[in-house]
Design an enzyme around this catalytic site. Structure first.
Site, PDB file in Angstrom:
ATOM      1  N   HIS A 187      31.916  33.938  59.800  1.00  0.00           N
ATOM      2  CA  HIS A 187      31.361  34.418  58.514  1.00  0.00           C
ATOM      3  C   HIS A 187      30.612  33.234  57.906  1.00  0.00           C
ATOM      4  CE1 HIS A 187      31.922  36.771  54.590  1.00  0.00           C
ATOM      5  NE2 HIS A 187      31.643  35.564  54.131  1.00  0.00           N
ATOM      6  N   CYS A 199      30.052  33.891  46.437  1.00  0.00           N
ATOM      7  CA  CYS A 199      31.354  34.100  45.829  1.00  0.00           C
ATOM      8  C   CYS A 199      31.289  33.500  44.435  1.00  0.00           C
ATOM      9  CB  CYS A 199      32.447  33.430  46.667  1.00  0.00           C
ATOM     10  SG  CYS A 199      34.050  33.456  45.856  1.00  0.00           S
ATOM     11  N   ASN A 222      25.149  35.395  52.557  1.00  0.00           N
ATOM     12  CA  ASN A 222      25.518  35.322  53.978  1.00  0.00           C
ATOM     13  C   ASN A 222      24.254  35.309  54.817  1.00  0.00           C
ATOM     14  OD1 ASN A 222      27.895  36.915  52.686  1.00  0.00           O
ATOM     15  ND2 ASN A 222      28.628  36.199  54.665  1.00  0.00           N
ATOM     16  N   HIS A 252      27.833  31.739  55.321  1.00  0.00           N
ATOM     17  CA  HIS A 252      26.840  31.742  54.240  1.00  0.00           C
ATOM     18  C   HIS A 252      25.732  30.773  54.666  1.00  0.00           C
ATOM     19  CE1 HIS A 252      28.866  34.246  51.185  1.00  0.00           C
ATOM     20  NE2 HIS A 252      29.893  34.018  51.987  1.00  0.00           N
TER      21      HIS A 252
HETATM   22  P1  HMG Z   1      46.884  36.679  39.459  1.00  0.00           P
HETATM   23  O1  HMG Z   1      46.462  36.385  38.056  1.00  0.00           O
HETATM   24  O2  HMG Z   1      47.766  35.711  40.158  1.00  0.00           O
HETATM   25  O3  HMG Z   1      47.524  38.137  39.609  1.00  0.00           O
HETATM   26  O4  HMG Z   1      45.545  36.893  40.307  1.00  0.00           O
HETATM   27  P2  HMG Z   1      48.569  38.923  38.755  1.00  0.00           P
HETATM   28  O5  HMG Z   1      49.377  39.725  39.718  1.00  0.00           O
HETATM   29  O6  HMG Z   1      49.269  38.018  37.780  1.00  0.00           O
HETATM   30  O7  HMG Z   1      47.666  39.952  37.915  1.00  0.00           O
HETATM   31  C1  HMG Z   1      46.709  39.534  36.954  1.00  0.00           C
HETATM   32  C2  HMG Z   1      45.917  40.738  36.485  1.00  0.00           C
HETATM   33  O8  HMG Z   1      45.158  41.264  37.578  1.00  0.00           O
HETATM   34  C3  HMG Z   1      46.789  41.912  36.008  1.00  0.00           C
HETATM   35  O9  HMG Z   1      46.034  42.648  35.059  1.00  0.00           O
HETATM   36  C4  HMG Z   1      46.911  42.784  37.256  1.00  0.00           C
HETATM   37  O10 HMG Z   1      47.173  44.130  36.983  1.00  0.00           O
HETATM   38  C5  HMG Z   1      45.524  42.628  37.850  1.00  0.00           C
HETATM   39  P3  HMG Z   1      46.235  42.397  33.458  1.00  0.00           P
HETATM   40  O11 HMG Z   1      47.666  42.700  33.220  1.00  0.00           O
HETATM   41  O12 HMG Z   1      45.872  40.933  33.232  1.00  0.00           O
HETATM   42  O13 HMG Z   1      45.254  43.360  32.853  1.00  0.00           O
HETATM   43  N1  HMG Z   1      45.537  42.800  39.300  1.00  0.00           N
HETATM   44  C6  HMG Z   1      44.806  43.694  39.957  1.00  0.00           C
HETATM   45  N2  HMG Z   1      43.934  44.638  39.539  1.00  0.00           N
HETATM   46  C7  HMG Z   1      43.347  45.393  40.492  1.00  0.00           C
HETATM   47  N3  HMG Z   1      43.581  45.249  41.818  1.00  0.00           N
HETATM   48  C8  HMG Z   1      44.441  44.326  42.259  1.00  0.00           C
HETATM   49  C9  HMG Z   1      45.087  43.509  41.313  1.00  0.00           C
HETATM   50  N4  HMG Z   1      45.988  42.515  41.427  1.00  0.00           N
HETATM   51  C10 HMG Z   1      46.256  42.079  40.181  1.00  0.00           C
HETATM   52  N5  HMG Z   1      44.646  44.183  43.564  1.00  0.00           N
HETATM   53  C11 HMG Z   1      44.513  37.971  42.188  1.00  0.00           C
HETATM   54  C12 HMG Z   1      45.627  37.067  41.700  1.00  0.00           C
HETATM   55  C13 HMG Z   1      44.479  37.847  43.693  1.00  0.00           C
HETATM   56  C14 HMG Z   1      44.779  39.399  41.769  1.00  0.00           C
HETATM   57  C15 HMG Z   1      43.155  37.495  41.560  1.00  0.00           C
HETATM   58  O14 HMG Z   1      43.012  36.115  41.713  1.00  0.00           O
HETATM   59  C16 HMG Z   1      41.971  38.176  42.208  1.00  0.00           C
HETATM   60  O15 HMG Z   1      41.773  39.371  42.025  1.00  0.00           O
HETATM   61  N6  HMG Z   1      41.134  37.439  42.964  1.00  0.00           N
HETATM   62  C17 HMG Z   1      40.028  38.011  43.679  1.00  0.00           C
HETATM   63  C18 HMG Z   1      38.944  37.004  43.856  1.00  0.00           C
HETATM   64  C19 HMG Z   1      37.839  37.580  44.696  1.00  0.00           C
HETATM   65  O16 HMG Z   1      37.733  38.773  44.897  1.00  0.00           O
HETATM   66  N7  HMG Z   1      36.953  36.687  45.189  1.00  0.00           N
HETATM   67  C20 HMG Z   1      35.841  37.085  45.994  1.00  0.00           C
HETATM   68  C21 HMG Z   1      36.244  37.600  47.329  1.00  0.00           C
HETATM   69  S1  HMG Z   1      36.687  36.321  48.465  1.00  0.00           S
HETATM   70  C22 HMG Z   1      35.181  35.832  49.160  1.00  0.00           C
HETATM   71  O17 HMG Z   1      34.143  36.234  48.706  1.00  0.00           O
HETATM   72  C23 HMG Z   1      35.216  34.938  50.353  1.00  0.00           C
HETATM   73  C24 HMG Z   1      34.897  35.676  51.664  1.00  0.00           C
HETATM   74  O18 HMG Z   1      33.625  36.299  51.605  1.00  0.00           O
HETATM   75  C25 HMG Z   1      34.913  34.662  52.800  1.00  0.00           C
HETATM   76  C26 HMG Z   1      34.068  33.440  52.458  1.00  0.00           C
HETATM   77  O19 HMG Z   1      32.860  33.546  52.353  1.00  0.00           O
HETATM   78  O20 HMG Z   1      34.714  32.410  52.250  1.00  0.00           O
HETATM   79  C27 HMG Z   1      35.926  36.744  51.983  1.00  0.00           C
HETATM   80 MG    MG Z   2      31.758  35.285  51.912  1.00  0.00          MG
END
Ligand code: HMG
Ligand code: MG
Length: 317
Positions: free
Chosen positions: A216, A249, A258, A218
């Site tokens: 993967h 991201c 990407n 970028h």
């Molecule tokens: P946290 O704060 O530790 O989680 O975040 P939490 O369990 O304490 O929950 C915090 C809040 O998030 C709560 O809501 C939960 O309900 C909600 P509030 O009470 O504050 O209103 N929540 C959710 N809502 C919907 N769906 C869920 C969910 N889980 C919790 N599944 C957490 C931890 C992982 C949730 C947070 O950090 C997060 O969502 N991160 C996502 C970041 C992300 O998506 N980044 C981009 C994708 S990765 C990427 O692009 C890289 C990749 O392409 C590869 C590369 O290029 O490297 C894959």
């Molecule tokens: Mg990515």
């Protein structure tokens, strides 16, 4: 080593591509993009993410998007019959439950090789992330879903800088032990160069089958296609790419999109490697989403082929 005859592409445009857009993209456009990509023959499509909407506002409509994408494909069973994989990102059980209800056939857990990036992207340490992934992995297996993992910042971290190969290998071992069907090794900020990529991939392959490792990349530093070629030369045959080179991201500032799917497919077809993708249709999908976003596509091959297709159409008229 001989190059593979077929390369399995995962299209990540609707997810990795659109997650980085500042303005909210309407559901109709997201669905339109997925439809065009599926029509172009994409067999593995990352549609969206079930993540915290506070963290990634662009993915807050994940349920709605999946509700529109899945039925025409015949739901999860129909998707399986067609041999397609409809993937969504699920960082925890809450995300997994939503993914299952939405009919996804593949879930992606996403960790990192750098502690600093793990903290910023998913709000926990690498060790904590593995514990959060464990029940997701068990549930994915129990429900017969394809389980993919992503290892971000495998070639460099926007916060920490260099990332040791040993750190990548360590995460790969932990993800292997969770029973992942595929592990994607990601250059989140696009800094890797071919010899480094070969070194990291070969080290990972000593712990996990090379056949199940995907790349993967970028393209921030313009190295992505060269890195893909380096991977092909060691026998890898799975890559992610994003139509029109969309992507980034929000927690990796300065990283661009990407490698464009059009560019990689153009190269692969030129090498005589099959992908199952109809390149002209893919090009039109890239031009369509770029027109919606109001900018030129980030795919060099896509723009060149689109010009040629328009010219051909004008000559024929
Ligand atoms: P946290 O704060 O530790 O989680 O975040 P939490 O369990 O304490 O929950 C915090 C809040 O998030 C709560 O809501 C939960 O309900 C909600 P509030 O009470 O504050 O209103 N929540 C959710 N809502 C919907 N769906 C869920 C969910 N889980 C919790 N599944 C957490 C931890 C992982 C949730 C947070 O950090 C997060 O969502 N991160 C996502 C970041 C992300 O998506 N980044 C981009 C994708 S990765 C990427 O692009 C890289 C990749 O392409 C590869 C590369 O290029 O490297 C894959
Ligand atoms: Mg990515």
């Amino acid at each position: 080593m001989a190059l593979p005859k077929f390369v399995y592409m995962t299209e990540v445009g609707p997810r990795d591509g659109l997650q980085n857009e500042k303005s909210l993209v309407p559901v109709d456009v997201k669905v339109g993009l997925c439809e065009r990509l599926l029509d172009a023959g994409v067999s593995s499509l990352e549609v969206t993410s079930f993540v915290s909407p506070r963290k990634i506002p662009q993915m807050a409509d994940a349920r709605e998007v999946m509700a529109r994408v899945m039925p025409p494909l015949g739901g999860p069973q129909g998707v399986r019959r067609q041999g397609k994989r409809i993937a969504v990102l699920t960082p925890n059980l809450k995300g997994f439950d939503a993914a299952l209800e939405a009919g996804a056939t593949e879930v992606v857990i996403f960790g990192a090789a750098s502690e600093a990036f793990s903290q910023r992207n998913i709000d926990c340490s690498i060790a904590e992330s593995i514990e959060r992934f464990r029940p997701v992995a068990e549930a994915a297996k129990a429900n017969g879903l394809w389980l993919r993992a992503a290892v971000s910042t495998a070639f460099g971290c926007p916060y920490q800088g260099d990332v040791p190969v040993g750190a990548v290998v360590d995460v790969v071992q932990r993800l292997r032990d969770l029973g992942c069907d595929e592990i994607g090794i990601a250059d989140t900020i696009g800094v890797g160069t071919p010899s480094q990529v070969t070194r990291v991939m070969e080290a990972a392959a000593r712990e996990y089958p090379l056949d199940q490792i995907s790349g993967h990349f970028h393209d921030t530093y313009g190295q992505a296609l060269a890195n893909v070629l380096a991977c092909l030369q060691i026998g890898m045959h799975r890559f992610d790419a994003s139509v029109a080179g969309l992507g980034g991201c929000p927690y990796a500032k300065g990283a661009t999109g990407n490698v464009a799917t059009e560019d990689i497919v153009y190269m692969l077809h030129g090498l005589g490697i099959e992908t199952g993708i109809d390149l002209p249709k893919l090009v039109m999908a890239g031009q369509w989403i770029s027109a919606f976003l109001g900018r030129q596509s980030g795919s060099r091959a896509g723009n060149a082929l689109a010009t040629r297709m328009r010219y051909g159409a004008a000559v024929a008229a």
